[in-house]
Motif scaffolding. Structure first.
Motif, PDB file in Angstrom:
ATOM      1  N   UNK A  14      24.176  23.039  38.853  1.00 49.70           N
ATOM      2  CA  UNK A  14      24.087  24.114  39.831  1.00 49.70           C
ATOM      3  C   UNK A  14      25.112  23.976  40.942  1.00 49.70           C
ATOM      4  N   UNK A  15      25.296  22.759  41.429  1.00 48.65           N
ATOM      5  CA  UNK A  15      26.289  22.530  42.480  1.00 48.65           C
ATOM      6  C   UNK A  15      27.699  22.756  41.939  1.00 48.65           C
ATOM      7  N   UNK A  16      27.995  22.163  40.785  1.00 47.86           N
ATOM      8  CA  UNK A  16      29.319  22.344  40.180  1.00 47.86           C
ATOM      9  C   UNK A  16      29.546  23.811  39.825  1.00 47.86           C
ATOM     10  N   UNK A  17      28.500  24.459  39.329  1.00 50.78           N
ATOM     11  CA  UNK A  17      28.599  25.885  39.020  1.00 50.78           C
ATOM     12  C   UNK A  17      28.806  26.720  40.264  1.00 50.78           C
ATOM     13  N   UNK A  18      28.175  26.315  41.350  1.00 51.87           N
ATOM     14  CA  UNK A  18      28.387  27.005  42.621  1.00 51.87           C
ATOM     15  C   UNK A  18      29.832  26.904  43.082  1.00 51.87           C
ATOM     16  N   UNK A  19      30.400  25.711  42.954  1.00 51.61           N
ATOM     17  CA  UNK A  19      31.814  25.524  43.303  1.00 51.61           C
ATOM     18  C   UNK A  19      32.696  26.378  42.393  1.00 51.61           C
ATOM     19  N   UNK A  20      32.415  26.355  41.089  1.00 46.34           N
ATOM     20  CA  UNK A  20      33.186  27.166  40.150  1.00 46.34           C
ATOM     21  C   UNK A  20      33.033  28.655  40.434  1.00 46.34           C
ATOM     22  N   UNK A  54      38.908  25.784  34.499  1.00 43.08           N
ATOM     23  CA  UNK A  54      39.642  24.540  34.720  1.00 43.08           C
ATOM     24  C   UNK A  54      38.894  23.650  35.706  1.00 43.08           C
ATOM     25  N   UNK A  55      38.458  24.229  36.800  1.00 37.08           N
ATOM     26  CA  UNK A  55      37.670  23.482  37.786  1.00 37.08           C
ATOM     27  C   UNK A  55      36.348  23.033  37.154  1.00 37.08           C
ATOM     28  N   UNK A  56      35.706  23.942  36.414  1.00 34.08           N
ATOM     29  CA  UNK A  56      34.410  23.646  35.802  1.00 34.08           C
ATOM     30  C   UNK A  56      34.450  22.514  34.805  1.00 34.08           C
ATOM     31  N   UNK A  57      35.493  22.441  33.983  1.00 38.62           N
ATOM     32  CA  UNK A  57      35.563  21.367  32.987  1.00 38.62           C
ATOM     33  C   UNK A  57      35.596  20.003  33.660  1.00 38.62           C
ATOM     34  N   UNK A  58      36.406  19.870  34.675  1.00 37.35           N
ATOM     35  CA  UNK A  58      36.490  18.594  35.379  1.00 37.35           C
ATOM     36  C   UNK A  58      35.140  18.246  35.999  1.00 37.35           C
ATOM     37  N   UNK A  59      34.543  19.191  36.707  1.00 35.53           N
ATOM     38  CA  UNK A  59      33.265  18.923  37.369  1.00 35.53           C
ATOM     39  C   UNK A  59      32.142  18.633  36.376  1.00 35.53           C
ATOM     40  N   UNK A  60      32.050  19.429  35.321  1.00 30.93           N
ATOM     41  CA  UNK A  60      30.949  19.247  34.380  1.00 30.93           C
ATOM     42  C   UNK A  60      31.111  17.997  33.520  1.00 30.93           C
TER      43      UNK A  60
END
Length: 132
Positions: A14-20, A54-60
């Motif tokens: 949820x946090x990473x998705x929020x950032x994405x 791109x941001x999501x792959x790194x975070x997830x």
């Protein structure tokens, strides 16, 4: 959910998705205002989604699912992640198209259902298929 680690994954997702989602919005909204206004807003979706993915792959891969499944880093896992994100892209595009071209809503209105629907679908696919 706590014992299996799903709760922690869901919170991190949820946090990473929020950032994405913020990244997506920061790309999507200016594009819909300056480049693809009105009923053409759906054309901004692929550009915004590419940056957010791109941001999501790194975070997830490094954080959301850090203690779950495998990290082979190979072509198959990356391909699965891209396929999952493509499903999210398609879902976002359909919701955006319905909201802007069919219902004539402002371009920001479809962001809300699109982001939540894509989050649910991509969490499940990432947990059980990509990083499972």
């Amino acid at each position: 959910m706590r014992a299996s680690g799903v709760l922690g994954q869901l919170v991190r997702f949820g946090i990473a998705g929020g950032v994405s989602s913020i990244v997506y919005s920061l790309v999507y909204l200016p594009l819909t205002h300056f480049v693809f206004p009105g009923t053409r807003a759906v054309l901004a979706v692929p550009f915004a989604f590419a940056v957010a993915v791109t941001v999501g792959f790194v975070l997830h891969s490094k954080w959301s699912f850090k203690d779950h499944g495998t990290r082979d880093g190979g072509f198959v896992q990356h391909g699965k992640f891209v396929a999952v994100q493509a499903s999210g892209l398609a879902l976002n595009a359909v919701v955006t198209w319905i909201g802007t071209a069919q219902l004539h809503l402002q371009p920001w209105v479809p962001l809300i259902p699109a982001i939540f629907l894509a989050a649910i679908v991509t969490f499940l696919l990432n947990r059980f298929w990509v990083f499972g």
